[in-house]
Design an enzyme around this catalytic site. Structure first.
Site, short mmCIF file in Angstrom:
data_model
loop_
_atom_site.label_atom_id
_atom_site.label_comp_id
_atom_site.label_asym_id
_atom_site.label_seq_id
_atom_site.Cartn_x
_atom_site.Cartn_y
_atom_site.Cartn_z
CG HIS A 40 -1.85 -1.10 1.37
ND1 HIS A 40 -1.73 -2.08 2.31
CD2 HIS A 40 -2.96 -1.41 0.65
CE1 HIS A 40 -2.72 -2.94 2.19
NE2 HIS A 40 -3.47 -2.57 1.19
CD GLN B 132 -8.86 -5.15 -6.66
OE1 GLN B 132 -9.66 -5.69 -5.92
NE2 GLN B 132 -7.85 -4.45 -6.18
CB SER C 112 -3.93 -7.38 4.59
OG SER C 112 -3.72 -6.13 3.97
NE ARG C 113 -8.07 -12.56 2.70
CZ ARG C 113 -8.67 -11.79 1.77
NH1 ARG C 113 -7.96 -11.31 0.77
NH2 ARG C 113 -9.96 -11.52 1.84
CG LEU D 68 0.19 -4.88 -11.92
CD1 LEU D 68 1.45 -4.68 -12.76
CD2 LEU D 68 -0.95 -5.38 -12.80
#
Ligand code: PAF
Length: 276
Positions: A33, A148, A181-182, A143
């Site tokens: 991010h 998405q 994040s996971r 990417l």
């Protein structure tokens, strides 16, 4: 940095005549991010980040409730990275009636879409709402979520949305594991094992480069990933990018994309092979 949660506050703070770089996120920020914010900071006068864990992109048995959240930490990181405005709405603000949603017509039934029905409708619905509210000149997407990115680009073209989409590279741990994040759901051993995903992808890209067929490459990559302990392959695919259709000899860019399920985390990763 200003923090706002409501639409009237957001409208009051958004500048009228400046370039606005927008970084939409679901929070629990990491270096991936931060690299999006860096690009937005470089290219725009004003930078907006949103943090919103969007319920409509989670399936009924997915991790919406346990999705990692830490607003205090996120706020600090966003401030340090030079975000001007942090938009942190709640679900009632983003879905006042929930009477209308965006539907994806092409490219949502492959890769992650195949095992997450409705996921990309949810993503495009929230991205569309956020674009309408923030009205950015540029929006930044990583990417790592290549499908998405392709679908958001398609949506922007189909709906004539006046925003430029910037594709940003995947940020990785030293081991090659893509930042996510996971990743907090992984044990140290799983993290080490998961780094084999990227090595497999790099070998696959090299194999394409040296003339192996799509089928041969897919088989070899599947074999490599199936040897990662305590995990299960969700998919290994080669598709044309960014159409997400079948990869053919005419494809100038081929997306090699994989998803691997560990005990508590489903990891996705990819590389893009550019022909010649
Ligand atoms: O990539 C994400 O974090 C989310 O899918 C996005 C684009 C913020 C929409 O909720």
């Amino acid at each position: 940095m200003k923090i706002v949660s409501t639409i009237p506050e957001l409208k009051e703070v958004l500048p009228a005549h400046q370039s606005i770089g927008f970084v939409p996120t679901m929070g629990y920020l990491h270096e991936g991010h931060m690299s999006l914010v860096e690009s937005a900071r470089r290219e725009n006068e004003f930078v907006v980040m949103s943090i919103f864990v969007n319920p409509t992109q989670f399936g009924p048995n997915e991790d919406l409730d346990r999705y990692p959240r830490d607003f205090e930490r996120d706020e600090k990181l966003a401030r340090e990275a030079g975000v001007d405005l942090l938009f942190y709405p709640d679900t009632a603000t983003m879905y006042p009636l929930d009477m209308a949603r965006v539907t994806v017509r092409q490219g949502a039934d492959v890769l992650c879409g195949a095992s997450r029905p409705g996921h990309f409708d949810g993503v495009l619905t929230i991205v569309s709402k956020l674009f309408n509210l923030v009205q950015p000149t540029h929006a930044y997407f990583g990417l790592k979520d290549a499908q998405q990115v392709a679908l958001i680009e398609g949506y922007v073209r189909d709906y004539f949305v006046p925003v430029t989409i910037r594709r940003c590279p995947i940020i990785r741990e030293e081991t090659g594991l893509a930042k996510s994040s996971r990743n907090v759901y992984l044990t140290e051993t799983e993290k080490e094992d998961a780094s084999r995903i990227y090595k497999g992808l790099m070998d696959a890209r090299d194999a394409l480069e040296s003339g192996h067929t799509f089928n041969e490459v897919k088989q070899k990559l599947t074999q490599t990933l199936s040897e990662i302990p305590d995990s299960r392959i969700d998919y290994v695919e080669l598709v044309d990018y960014p159409t997400l259709g079948e990869a053919t000899e005419a494809s100038s860019e081929v997306l090699l994309a994989v998803a691997v399920q560990f005990e508590r985390a489903r990891l996705i990763d990819n590389v893009i092979w550019k022909r010649g």
